[in-house]
Write a protein that holds these residues in place. Structure first.
Motif, PDB file in Angstrom:
ATOM      1  N   VAL A  13       0.426  -4.449   0.771  1.00 44.98           N
ATOM      2  CA  VAL A  13      -0.308  -5.184   1.795  1.00 44.98           C
ATOM      3  C   VAL A  13      -1.507  -5.825   1.107  1.00 44.98           C
ATOM      4  O   VAL A  13      -2.341  -5.125   0.517  1.00 44.98           O
ATOM      5  CB  VAL A  13      -0.761  -4.270   2.943  1.00 44.98           C
ATOM      6  CG1 VAL A  13      -1.593  -5.051   3.958  1.00 44.98           C
ATOM      7  CG2 VAL A  13       0.459  -3.641   3.627  1.00 44.98           C
ATOM      8  N   VAL A  14      -1.586  -7.138   1.172  1.00 41.57           N
ATOM      9  CA  VAL A  14      -2.623  -7.889   0.465  1.00 41.57           C
ATOM     10  C   VAL A  14      -3.729  -8.236   1.461  1.00 41.57           C
ATOM     11  O   VAL A  14      -3.570  -9.107   2.317  1.00 41.57           O
ATOM     12  CB  VAL A  14      -2.040  -9.171  -0.167  1.00 41.57           C
ATOM     13  CG1 VAL A  14      -3.128  -9.943  -0.909  1.00 41.57           C
ATOM     14  CG2 VAL A  14      -0.895  -8.808  -1.103  1.00 41.57           C
ATOM     15  N   ALA A  24      -1.322  -1.087   6.907  1.00 41.19           N
ATOM     16  CA  ALA A  24      -0.938  -0.363   5.696  1.00 41.19           C
ATOM     17  C   ALA A  24      -0.927   1.143   5.942  1.00 41.19           C
ATOM     18  O   ALA A  24      -0.018   1.855   5.493  1.00 41.19           O
ATOM     19  CB  ALA A  24      -1.902  -0.709   4.562  1.00 41.19           C
ATOM     20  N   SER A  25      -1.930   1.652   6.654  1.00 39.42           N
ATOM     21  CA  SER A  25      -2.000   3.080   6.949  1.00 39.42           C
ATOM     22  C   SER A  25      -0.843   3.507   7.836  1.00 39.42           C
ATOM     23  O   SER A  25      -0.254   4.576   7.647  1.00 39.42           O
ATOM     24  CB  SER A  25      -3.334   3.405   7.630  1.00 39.42           C
ATOM     25  OG  SER A  25      -3.436   4.775   7.923  1.00 39.42           O
ATOM     26  N   PRO A  32       6.090   4.196   0.476  1.00 38.87           N
ATOM     27  CA  PRO A  32       4.907   4.010  -0.354  1.00 38.87           C
ATOM     28  C   PRO A  32       4.276   2.635  -0.113  1.00 38.87           C
ATOM     29  O   PRO A  32       4.958   1.611  -0.176  1.00 38.87           O
ATOM     30  CB  PRO A  32       5.449   4.112  -1.784  1.00 38.87           C
ATOM     31  CG  PRO A  32       6.755   4.816  -1.655  1.00 38.87           C
ATOM     32  CD  PRO A  32       7.314   4.419  -0.326  1.00 38.87           C
ATOM     33  N   VAL A  33       2.973   2.629   0.156  1.00 37.25           N
ATOM     34  CA  VAL A  33       2.242   1.388   0.427  1.00 37.25           C
ATOM     35  C   VAL A  33       1.035   1.322  -0.498  1.00 37.25           C
ATOM     36  O   VAL A  33       0.278   2.283  -0.634  1.00 37.25           O
ATOM     37  CB  VAL A  33       1.783   1.311   1.892  1.00 37.25           C
ATOM     38  CG1 VAL A  33       0.997   0.024   2.123  1.00 37.25           C
ATOM     39  CG2 VAL A  33       2.981   1.370   2.842  1.00 37.25           C
ATOM     40  N   LEU A  34       0.867   0.154  -1.109  1.00 35.64           N
ATOM     41  CA  LEU A  34      -0.311  -0.126  -1.930  1.00 35.64           C
ATOM     42  C   LEU A  34      -1.094  -1.239  -1.243  1.00 35.64           C
ATOM     43  O   LEU A  34      -0.542  -2.288  -0.936  1.00 35.64           O
ATOM     44  CB  LEU A  34       0.107  -0.551  -3.340  1.00 35.64           C
ATOM     45  CG  LEU A  34      -1.022  -0.754  -4.362  1.00 35.64           C
ATOM     46  CD1 LEU A  34      -1.808   0.539  -4.587  1.00 35.64           C
ATOM     47  CD2 LEU A  34      -0.451  -1.257  -5.687  1.00 35.64           C
ATOM     48  N   LEU A  35      -2.366  -0.991  -1.000  1.00 33.08           N
ATOM     49  CA  LEU A  35      -3.232  -1.936  -0.308  1.00 33.08           C
ATOM     50  C   LEU A  35      -4.152  -2.613  -1.309  1.00 33.08           C
ATOM     51  O   LEU A  35      -4.862  -1.932  -2.059  1.00 33.08           O
ATOM     52  CB  LEU A  35      -4.054  -1.198   0.756  1.00 33.08           C
ATOM     53  CG  LEU A  35      -5.077  -2.007   1.556  1.00 33.08           C
ATOM     54  CD1 LEU A  35      -4.400  -3.082   2.398  1.00 33.08           C
ATOM     55  CD2 LEU A  35      -5.905  -1.067   2.442  1.00 33.08           C
ATOM     56  N   TRP A  36      -4.126  -3.946  -1.328  1.00 28.43           N
ATOM     57  CA  TRP A  36      -5.020  -4.669  -2.231  1.00 28.43           C
ATOM     58  C   TRP A  36      -6.327  -4.986  -1.531  1.00 28.43           C
ATOM     59  O   TRP A  36      -6.354  -5.578  -0.447  1.00 28.43           O
ATOM     60  CB  TRP A  36      -4.389  -5.984  -2.710  1.00 28.43           C
ATOM     61  CG  TRP A  36      -5.337  -6.784  -3.574  1.00 28.43           C
ATOM     62  CD1 TRP A  36      -5.669  -6.523  -4.876  1.00 28.43           C
ATOM     63  CD2 TRP A  36      -6.092  -7.945  -3.182  1.00 28.43           C
ATOM     64  NE1 TRP A  36      -6.596  -7.459  -5.330  1.00 28.43           N
ATOM     65  CE2 TRP A  36      -6.866  -8.339  -4.309  1.00 28.43           C
ATOM     66  CE3 TRP A  36      -6.192  -8.675  -2.006  1.00 28.43           C
ATOM     67  CZ2 TRP A  36      -7.714  -9.443  -4.278  1.00 28.43           C
ATOM     68  CZ3 TRP A  36      -7.055  -9.779  -1.973  1.00 28.43           C
ATOM     69  CH2 TRP A  36      -7.802 -10.150  -3.103  1.00 28.43           C
ATOM     70  N   ALA A  37      -7.434  -4.572  -2.159  1.00 27.58           N
ATOM     71  CA  ALA A  37      -8.777  -4.889  -1.682  1.00 27.58           C
ATOM     72  C   ALA A  37      -9.475  -5.730  -2.737  1.00 27.58           C
ATOM     73  O   ALA A  37      -9.383  -5.436  -3.936  1.00 27.58           O
ATOM     74  CB  ALA A  37      -9.565  -3.609  -1.408  1.00 27.58           C
ATOM     75  N   GLN A  66      -2.586   4.272  -0.877  1.00 27.43           N
ATOM     76  CA  GLN A  66      -3.346   3.993  -2.089  1.00 27.43           C
ATOM     77  C   GLN A  66      -3.800   2.533  -2.086  1.00 27.43           C
ATOM     78  O   GLN A  66      -3.155   1.676  -1.480  1.00 27.43           O
ATOM     79  CB  GLN A  66      -2.508   4.268  -3.330  1.00 27.43           C
ATOM     80  CG  GLN A  66      -2.165   5.733  -3.528  1.00 27.43           C
ATOM     81  CD  GLN A  66      -3.401   6.581  -3.777  1.00 27.43           C
ATOM     82  OE1 GLN A  66      -4.166   6.348  -4.713  1.00 27.43           O
ATOM     83  NE2 GLN A  66      -3.608   7.582  -2.915  1.00 27.43           N
ATOM     84  N   ALA A  67      -4.914   2.274  -2.760  1.00 26.21           N
ATOM     85  CA  ALA A  67      -5.463   0.920  -2.819  1.00 26.21           C
ATOM     86  C   ALA A  67      -5.784   0.547  -4.252  1.00 26.21           C
ATOM     87  O   ALA A  67      -5.985   1.410  -5.118  1.00 26.21           O
ATOM     88  CB  ALA A  67      -6.712   0.814  -1.954  1.00 26.21           C
TER      89      ALA A  67
END
Length: 339
Positions: A13-14, A24-25, A32-37, A66-67
């Motif tokens: 998730v960008v 994303a949560s 598995p999800v990776l969040l871009w901040a 995770q981010a």
């Protein structure tokens, strides 16, 4: 079948704003999800404290979420990319992602609005920046704090290929987050953009103390304008009576959690758009959408008096009272046009 084909898909998730983080949560329960901040410090806090203090303070996130602040690594690991950045940075971020995205993976937009300048929909931007990737949109009445707290909600994922939409549906739905599918990408995107303009108008009405009848008038006639514009752009009229049209317009126009409704209320109380948006980390997409929607309506010959008045307020400095006087001068005609 190889083990690679059997593994659980991975999603990126960008964009770590309120809805991107909440989405994303939510999906982290399933895969598995990776969040871009954008900011490394925020990415670190999301990964270690499982909270986004900048946009959702006090709301715990899924412990498996995770981010990262590395755009390239977030793209390289993804089997699905979900774009949750605002419309005014959407193309720029996509262009940075493009060299790192593996071929053919779907790219889904959560953004609700049109691109500034080009007035293009976000799936059109995806198709230009990432040609060959299935492009779609997920939209509906999804106030981030309510979704994150586990309250029931529903949304629509629209892709031109229904089978892709159905596969994505199975990845993101939960027992309290209902996901419907469709192929009317245009209609879903137009509904998501125009409902923010309607919400500003509804907020202005609330700020002026005009009452529930007026608010119902604005929402219903605003959806009529949304429908006329959406059909002129190629959308299905039935879409605008559903979750991504009327449903999203109602939620965004009545909820105290709605940023665009709150903006409208504060404008009615005498504040300017400039002082309300300057320095704010929260994005009020309705301000940008008003200008783009007004331009599109004029270009396509669509009658949209509410959009016209809200654009005059956010772009030209017209007051809320002047806007409502202008709307009351519009002569009502047949409510539902035949054909």
């Amino acid at each position: 079948m190889s083990s690679a084909r059997l593994r659980t898909p991975r999603m990126t998730v960008v964009g770590a704003g309120s809805w991107g983080t909440a989405f994303a949560s939510l999906v982290a329960r399933n895969l598995p999800v990776l969040l871009w901040a954008r900011e490394p410090g925020l990415a670190e806090r999301i990964s270690t404290t499982h909270e986004n203090p900048d946009f959702l303070p006090g709301s715990p996130l899924h412990p498996q979420l995770q981010a990262t602040s590395s755009l390239s690594s977030s793209a390289e690991q993804a089997d699905v990319i979900v774009m949750a950045v605002p419309t005014h940075t959407f193309r720029q971020v996509l262009a940075r992602l493009a060299p790192h995205v593996r071929p053919w993976i779907p790219v889904v937009s959560l953004a609700k609005g049109f691109e500034e300048g080009t007035r293009k929909r976000m799936t059109e931007v995806i198709e230009e920046e990432l040609p060959g990737h299935p492009a779609g949109v997920l939209s509906g009445p999804t106030l981030a704090k309510e979704v994150l707290s586990g309250l029931a909600a529903a949304t629509v994922i629209a892709m031109y290929d229904l089978s892709v939409a159905q596969r994505l549906q199975s990845l993101v739905r939960t027992d309290r987050f209902r996901v419907y599918t469709g192929t009317d990408v245009i209609g879903v995107e137009v509904g998501g953009a125009v409902k923010n303009v309607i919400a500003i108008a509804a907020g202005m009405a609330d700020g002026l103390g005009t009452g529930d009848n007026t608010r119902a008038l604005i929402i219903s006639r605003g959806v009529a304008e949304m429908t006329r514009l959406g059909v002129a752009m190629g959308g299905d009229p039935a879409t605008f009576a559903g979750l991504t049209g009327m449903g999203d317009a109602i939620a965004t126009s009545i909820s105290p959690l709605s940023r665009n409704r709150t903006l409208g209320m504060q404008i009615a109380q005498g504040k300017t758009v400039e002082e309300l948006t300057q320095g704010s980390r929260m994005v009020m997409e309705g301000v940008r959408a008003a200008a783009a929607t007004h331009w599109l309506a004029q270009k396509l010959g669509v009658d949209a008096p509410i959009v016209r008045e809200i654009n005059a307020v956010v772009s030209d400095g017209r007051t809320a009272r002047e806007a409502f006087r202008g709307l009351l001068r519009v002569i009502p005609e047949q409510e539902c046009e035949a054909g």
